[in-house]
Each structure stands twice: as structure tokens, then as C-alpha cells.
Design an enzyme around this catalytic site. Structure first.
Site, PDB file in Angstrom:
ATOM      1  N   CYS A  16       6.636  10.492   4.321  1.00 13.66           N
ATOM      2  CA  CYS A  16       7.282   9.254   3.598  1.00 13.66           C
ATOM      3  C   CYS A  16       8.723   9.695   3.054  1.00 13.66           C
ATOM      4  O   CYS A  16       8.956  10.992   3.674  1.00 13.66           O
ATOM      5  CB  CYS A  16       6.498   8.529   2.694  1.00 13.66           C
ATOM      6  SG  CYS A  16       5.961   9.648   1.177  1.00 13.66           S
ATOM      7  N   ASN A  19       7.310  12.058  -0.742  1.00  8.42           N
ATOM      8  CA  ASN A  19       6.153  12.721  -0.739  1.00  8.42           C
ATOM      9  C   ASN A  19       5.474  13.109  -2.042  1.00  8.42           C
ATOM     10  O   ASN A  19       5.046  14.046  -2.476  1.00  8.42           O
ATOM     11  CB  ASN A  19       6.239  14.175   0.151  1.00  8.42           C
ATOM     12  CG  ASN A  19       5.006  15.077   0.261  1.00  8.42           C
ATOM     13  OD1 ASN A  19       4.950  16.165   0.086  1.00  8.42           O
ATOM     14  ND2 ASN A  19       4.045  14.310   0.672  1.00  8.42           N
ATOM     15  N   CYS A  21       4.358   9.656  -3.523  1.00 11.55           N
ATOM     16  CA  CYS A  21       3.606   8.303  -3.410  1.00 11.55           C
ATOM     17  C   CYS A  21       2.860   7.896  -2.286  1.00 11.55           C
ATOM     18  O   CYS A  21       1.673   8.332  -2.371  1.00 11.55           O
ATOM     19  CB  CYS A  21       4.720   7.062  -3.527  1.00 11.55           C
ATOM     20  SG  CYS A  21       5.764   7.156  -5.022  1.00 11.55           S
ATOM     21  N   ARG A  22       3.391   7.504  -1.153  1.00 11.16           N
ATOM     22  CA  ARG A  22       2.517   7.118  -0.082  1.00 11.16           C
ATOM     23  C   ARG A  22       1.973   8.134   0.896  1.00 11.16           C
ATOM     24  O   ARG A  22       0.799   8.134   1.295  1.00 11.16           O
ATOM     25  CB  ARG A  22       3.358   6.298   0.931  1.00 11.16           C
ATOM     26  CG  ARG A  22       4.024   5.055   0.552  1.00 11.16           C
ATOM     27  CD  ARG A  22       5.117   4.430   1.067  1.00 11.16           C
ATOM     28  NE  ARG A  22       6.275   5.277   1.054  1.00 11.16           N
ATOM     29  CZ  ARG A  22       7.606   4.884   1.849  1.00 11.16           C
ATOM     30  NH1 ARG A  22       7.618   4.205   2.511  1.00 11.16           N
ATOM     31  NH2 ARG A  22       8.723   5.740   1.660  1.00 11.16           N
ATOM     32  N   SER A  23       2.711   9.210   1.296  1.00  7.56           N
ATOM     33  CA  SER A  23       1.940  10.406   2.232  1.00  7.56           C
ATOM     34  C   SER A  23       1.166  11.137   1.311  1.00  7.56           C
ATOM     35  O   SER A  23       0.144  11.437   2.127  1.00  7.56           O
ATOM     36  CB  SER A  23       3.132  11.084   3.018  1.00  7.56           C
ATOM     37  OG  SER A  23       4.153  11.766   2.003  1.00  7.56           O
ATOM     38  N   ASP A 134       7.870   1.339   0.845  1.00  5.44           N
ATOM     39  CA  ASP A 134       8.056   1.976  -0.470  1.00  5.44           C
ATOM     40  C   ASP A 134       7.752   1.697  -1.667  1.00  5.44           C
ATOM     41  O   ASP A 134       8.176   0.577  -2.216  1.00  5.44           O
ATOM     42  CB  ASP A 134       9.608   2.585  -0.440  1.00  5.44           C
ATOM     43  CG  ASP A 134      10.020   3.414  -1.381  1.00  5.44           C
ATOM     44  OD1 ASP A 134       9.302   3.816  -2.584  1.00  5.44           O
ATOM     45  OD2 ASP A 134      11.182   4.076  -1.315  1.00  5.44           O
TER      46      ASP A 134
HETATM   47  P1  4NP Z   1       7.401   8.033  -1.625  1.00  9.82           P
HETATM   48  O1  4NP Z   1       8.029   7.198  -2.513  1.00  9.82           O
HETATM   49  O2  4NP Z   1       8.276   8.128  -0.388  1.00  9.82           O
HETATM   50  O3  4NP Z   1       6.333   6.912  -0.715  1.00  9.82           O
HETATM   51  O4  4NP Z   1       6.939   9.343  -1.969  1.00  9.82           O
HETATM   52  C1  4NP Z   1       9.414   7.480  -3.300  1.00  9.82           C
HETATM   53  C2  4NP Z   1       9.271   8.577  -4.236  1.00  9.82           C
HETATM   54  C3  4NP Z   1      10.401   8.831  -4.714  1.00  9.82           C
HETATM   55  C4  4NP Z   1      11.674   8.207  -4.311  1.00  9.82           C
HETATM   56  C5  4NP Z   1      11.764   7.162  -3.456  1.00  9.82           C
HETATM   57  C6  4NP Z   1      10.611   6.611  -2.790  1.00  9.82           C
HETATM   58  N1  4NP Z   1      12.839   8.444  -5.021  1.00  9.82           N
HETATM   59  O5  4NP Z   1      13.781   7.694  -4.728  1.00  9.82           O
HETATM   60  O6  4NP Z   1      12.920   9.322  -5.916  1.00  9.82           O
END
Ligand code: 4NP
Length: 166
Positions: A16, A19, A21-23, A134
Site C-alpha cells: 500500500c 505500510n 494500515c492496509r498492507s 486508503d
Molecule cells: P496505508 O495508509 O497506505 O494503508 O498504510 C496510509 C498510511 C499513512 C499515510 C497514508 C496512507 N500517510 O499519508 O501518512
């Protein structure tokens, strides 16, 4: 020599943006589904990383931890950014959304082995969104829908892997 159907172990990674939240959730959900389905022997490694290094060294977001635990799935990961060597290490790299997919395809060294796909390609539910959105700036509902999607896509992938149709 002909290989026995489903006899080769494969390695998978989830990607993602951050790294956190989703992955890491995807990694935990896939591991849990493989255990439930008694198919752990088909997979040598499950890992995850981000296209960015914004959160490198961080543990999963607390909402990912809460969502996984409330669904009975343990989650444990340290965030890292994708490396060029990942494209030769993993058989499959699954992107959560189209931006992750495009970023990975752009980075992939020519001739490297990883098959890069949207994880939502493993859906058998026409009503389910193929994009794992996201959830970072939203509420807990986003994490719960991510979990449901990841569980469905993981079980579909594992079922197809077991029947040699992944
Ligand atoms: P992820 O979510 O891609 O599912 O881990 C996010 C985590 C942090 C951010 C964006 C999306 N950020 O902008 O910090």
C-alpha cells in the site's frame, strides 16, 4: 518434468502507500485465512511494504490493530519501503489500489519475476469494490470494510492456489 498440482510453495507480498494500515492487515488476514483453510503448506512467505517510506520503522496503525483483533486476527509488522530486490524475491506482489499498482509497475526491474496485480482481482463477489481504499484519513468503518475485502480476496486466492488456478 511435470510438477504436481499445487506442490510448489509460493511467496506473496502486499503493498500500500504507508505500510501501516492496509498492507500489514492484508498480511495478517492472508496468514489467518491460510491457517483456517489448512493451506499454509502452499506458501513459503507472506510480507508487506509500502511504496513510500513515510512510516518506515513504525508498527501498524492502532485502527488496523483494533480491527484485526476484533476479528480474531493477530497483527505484527514493522513498516518498510519496497526494495528493488522484492521484485525478484516474491512470486506475487498485490497492490491495494490503482496508484500502488501503477507505482509498482513503474519501479519493477525488467525481467524480474514478481507478478504484480491488484489484489481485488481475486474477487468472486461482483458487488464488492475491487479497490482497497486508503482508510488513513477516515473513520473505523473504512478499516472494517478493508478487512472484509481482504478476507474475501485472500480466501479466493488461496482456493485458486490450491486448485492450480491462481
Ligand atoms: P496505508 O495508509 O497506505 O494503508 O498504510 C496510509 C498510511 C499513512 C499515510 C497514508 C496512507 N500517510 O499519508 O501518512
Amino acid at each position: 518434468m511435470t510438477k504436481e498440482l499445487g506442490s510448489d510453495k509460493i511467496s506473496v507480498a502486499f503493498c500500500c502507500l504507508g505500510n501501516i494500515c492496509r498492507s500489514p492487515m492484508a498480511e495478517a488476514v492472508m496468514r489467518n485465512a491460510a491457517g483456517d483453510m489448512k493451506l499454509t503448506h502452499l506458501i513459503s512467505e507472506i510480507d508487506s511494504f509500502g511504496t513510500s517510506g513515510f512510516h518506515a520503522g513504525d508498527g501498524p496503525d492502532r485502527r488496523t490493530i483494533q480491527t484485526c483483533l476484533s476479528n480474531g486476527v493477530p497483527v505484527n509488522h514493522v513498516s518498510r519501503q519496497v526494495r528493488l530486490s522484492d521484485f525478484d524475491k516474491f512470486d506475487y506482489i498485490f497492490a491495494m489500489d490503482r496508484e500502488n499498482l501503477e507505482d509498482l509497475k513503474y519501479m519493477q526491474p525488467r525481467g524480474s519475476k514478481a507478478k504484480i496485480m491488484l489484489f481485488g482481482a481475486y474477487s468472486e463477489d461482483a458487488k464488492m469494490d475491487k479497490i482497497i481504499k486508503d482508510p488513513y484519513y477516515g473513520g473505523p468503518d473504512g478499516f472494517q470494510s478493508n478487512f472484509r475485502q481482504l478476507d474475501h480476496f485472500s480466501r479466493t486466492f488461496l482456493k485458486r492456489l490450491a486448485t492450480g488456478t491462481a
